[in-house]
Design a protein around this motif. Structure first.
Motif, PDB file in Angstrom:
ATOM      1  N   UNK A   1      41.094  41.674  32.078  1.00  0.00           N
ATOM      2  CA  UNK A   1      41.349  41.269  30.685  1.00  0.00           C
ATOM      3  C   UNK A   1      41.498  42.489  29.785  1.00  0.00           C
TER       4      UNK A   1
ATOM      5  N   UNK B   1      42.150  35.340  46.372  1.00  0.00           N
ATOM      6  CA  UNK B   1      40.908  34.619  46.051  1.00  0.00           C
ATOM      7  C   UNK B   1      40.201  34.209  47.343  1.00  0.00           C
TER       8      UNK B   1
ATOM      9  N   UNK C   1      37.570  40.240  36.794  1.00  0.00           N
ATOM     10  CA  UNK C   1      38.327  39.563  35.726  1.00  0.00           C
ATOM     11  C   UNK C   1      38.122  40.225  34.358  1.00  0.00           C
TER      12      UNK C   1
ATOM     13  N   UNK D   1      43.801  38.264  27.757  1.00  0.00           N
ATOM     14  CA  UNK D   1      44.308  37.564  28.939  1.00  0.00           C
ATOM     15  C   UNK D   1      44.791  38.637  29.912  1.00  0.00           C
ATOM     16  N   UNK D   2      44.486  38.475  31.193  1.00  0.00           N
ATOM     17  CA  UNK D   2      44.935  39.496  32.147  1.00  0.00           C
ATOM     18  C   UNK D   2      46.450  39.619  32.167  1.00  0.00           C
TER      19      UNK D   2
ATOM     20  N   UNK E   1      45.391  32.039  47.783  1.00  0.00           N
ATOM     21  CA  UNK E   1      44.105  31.448  48.153  1.00  0.00           C
ATOM     22  C   UNK E   1      44.096  31.179  49.659  1.00  0.00           C
TER      23      UNK E   1
ATOM     24  N   UNK F   1      39.427  38.786  45.388  1.00  0.00           N
ATOM     25  CA  UNK F   1      38.666  38.232  44.256  1.00  0.00           C
ATOM     26  C   UNK F   1      37.481  37.458  44.809  1.00  0.00           C
TER      27      UNK F   1
ATOM     28  N   UNK G   1      50.102  39.805  34.169  1.00  0.00           N
ATOM     29  CA  UNK G   1      50.575  38.855  35.180  1.00  0.00           C
ATOM     30  C   UNK G   1      50.268  39.306  36.610  1.00  0.00           C
ATOM     31  N   UNK G   2      50.018  38.336  37.451  1.00  0.00           N
ATOM     32  CA  UNK G   2      49.790  38.618  38.878  1.00  0.00           C
ATOM     33  C   UNK G   2      50.115  37.356  39.663  1.00  0.00           C
ATOM     34  N   UNK G   3      50.279  37.533  40.964  1.00  0.00           N
ATOM     35  CA  UNK G   3      50.437  36.389  41.864  1.00  0.00           C
ATOM     36  C   UNK G   3      49.074  36.030  42.431  1.00  0.00           C
ATOM     37  N   UNK G   4      48.834  34.739  42.569  1.00  0.00           N
ATOM     38  CA  UNK G   4      47.541  34.243  43.032  1.00  0.00           C
ATOM     39  C   UNK G   4      47.678  33.698  44.446  1.00  0.00           C
TER      40      UNK G   4
END
Lengths: 166, 287
Positions: free
Chosen positions: B42, B53, B38, B2-3, B10, B31, B5-8
């Motif tokens: 990982x 994104x 990804x 699992x990657x 969009x 992204x 932690x990060x903030x996403x």
């Protein structure tokens, strides 16, 4: 990291839950939606065991974030049976042709074949093999898997399945 | 796997994406399809604190004709390239190459923009962009600029993109009607990166090569334009001597790493063979 509230339609039902940004879609489906038919295999986007159908695409759900599936429509192996509970043509094909050995790769194979047959209802053997090239079976060969997909294609097209001479 | 932690994020527009990238600085990564980034995350080989994104930006999609060029939005997927009649009719080498990238599931997500912007020497599309003399549209805090693909690649994962800039599209001149093309890729298995690959776009006149461009994949830390190799076949009928001269000229500029796909000597050897095969197949397709 704060969790995000996400909803998606999985096999026709609304599924909602909380996911960290880093939660992979496959984990969300297995752990939050409790749909463990989607398998975790290589985790490196190679093996295809985690393949699902999302908004008309075959996708490896280990290489997509759950937050990216927010609002999407997903089909997993649990959604493949007919409405009356009988096996769909692909499931029946995998059973009749013994298109599995240990069965670990089977959900991903069926979901990939599902989209392949939607896009190409009468694929040649070569097209089937290219179409499932992102799905790896480590038990044995692909002969019976290919036959299973041919069986399903024949059934969907309403023609009689004829096994090729060996 | 699992990657970290990060903030996403969009964003809904290119300008919002640029603002995020600019404000968040080196900790942020755009992204696209995610099939390079990804897996790296990982494995914790990449640990961006913020992911921007680009999937929410409708303007980054699509394929359109603009005069004598074809303009492709950065977020256009390999599967969309394969489905496009515009690409099939005018840039068939993109069609041929997209089919050699990874597998169907990856092609549904993997984007042309991500493939060319990442700077991975193993990616297939950059060599085509060199061969076709494409230009890239880069948009950033100081506005938009066009950079030739031939000027874009500066080292492995090192490109002309400045901080805060995003590659938003590719503009490709349509090759002449009747041109020959081929992308010859040696790989160990379906879905693999190239051990060595060569892209050729040429025209023939009176049985002789009238124009020719050759570009190479995964034979150096950047894609390579093999100018001397191309010049070695122009004016010839692609006889054995010309093919060998082209292969040797191409080999002279190859500097691949020794890796799991083979030692450098082997990769240079087969790189030359890919050049010869691509030249022959391109010539056989020219009209």
């Amino acid at each position: 990291m704060p969790k995000t509230h996400i909803t998606m339609k999985v096999n026709g039902s609304e599924v909602e839950g909380l996911a960290e940004p880093r939660t992979l879609l496959v984990h969300f489906l297995r752990e939050q939606a409790q749909l463990t038919g989607t398998h975790i295999g290589c985790e490196t986007s190679h093996c295809g065991a985690c393949t699902i159908d999302i908004d008309g695409m075959s996708v490896k759900s280990c290489t997509m974030l759950a937050v990216q599936a927010n609002g999407c429509e997903i089909t997993t192996i649990e959604g493949m049976a007919n409405a009356d509970g009988t096996l769909s043509p692909l499931q029946e094909g995998f059973r009749m042709m013994h298109g599995l050995q240990c069965g670990f790769c089977t959900p991903g194979m069926i979901l990939r074949a599902h989209r392949l047959l939607r896009e190409n209802p009468s694929p040649t053997e070569a097209e089937i093999r290219a179409g499932i090239s992102g799905n790896i079976c480590r038990c044995t060969g692909y002969q019976n898997i290919v036959k299973a997909i041919q069986y399903a294609a024949a059934k969907i097209n309403g023609v009689e399945f004829q096994e090729a001479a060996e | 796997m699992i990657p970290g932690p990060f903030d996403y994020h969009r964003p809904a527009s290119v300008s919002d994406a640029i603002k995020l990238l600019t404000d968040l600085g080196d900790d942020a990564r755009p992204l696209a399809g995610g099939h390079s980034l990804l897996p790296m995350m990982k494995l914790r080989l990449a640990t961006p604190a913020h992911l921007i994104d680009l999937h929410g930006i409708a303007g980054l999609k699509g394929i359109r004709r603009d005069g004598d060029r074809i303009v492709i939005g950065a977020m256009t997927t390999q599967a969309e390239l394969l489905a496009s009649t515009e690409i099939g009719a005018n840039l068939p080498i993109l069609h041929e190459t997209a089919l050699l990238i990874a597998d169907p599931q990856v092609r549904y997500r993997g984007t042309l923009g991500g493939n060319v912007a990442n700077g991975d020497p193993g990616n297939d599309m950059p060599a085509l962009m060199l061969a076709l003399d494409a230009s890239y549209r880069l948009e950033g805090p100081n506005g938009a600029r066009e950079v030739a693909a031939r000027e874009f690649y500066q080292g492995a994962y090192f490109t002309a993109l400045e901080p805060g800039e995003i590659l938003t599209g590719m503009s490709i001149p349509v090759p002449p009607v009747g041109h020959g093309y081929a992308y010859e890729k040696l790989k160990r298995k379906v879905g693999d990166y190239a051990t060595a690959a060569a892209a050729v776009v040429l025209t023939m006149a009176g049985g002789k090569v009238a124009s020719c461009v050759i570009a190479l994949t995964n034979l150096h830390e950047t894609p390579l334009l093999a100018t001397d190799a191309a010049n070695a076949v122009i004016g010839t009928a692609l006889d054995d001597a010309a093919l060998k001269a082209a292969a040797n000229a191409a080999r002279a500029i190859m500097q691949p790493a020794s890796d799991a796909r083979g030692p450098a000597e082997y990769r240079i050897h087969v790189g030359g063979i890919m050049v010869m095969r691509a030249l022959q197949r391109a010539a056989s397709r020219s009209k």
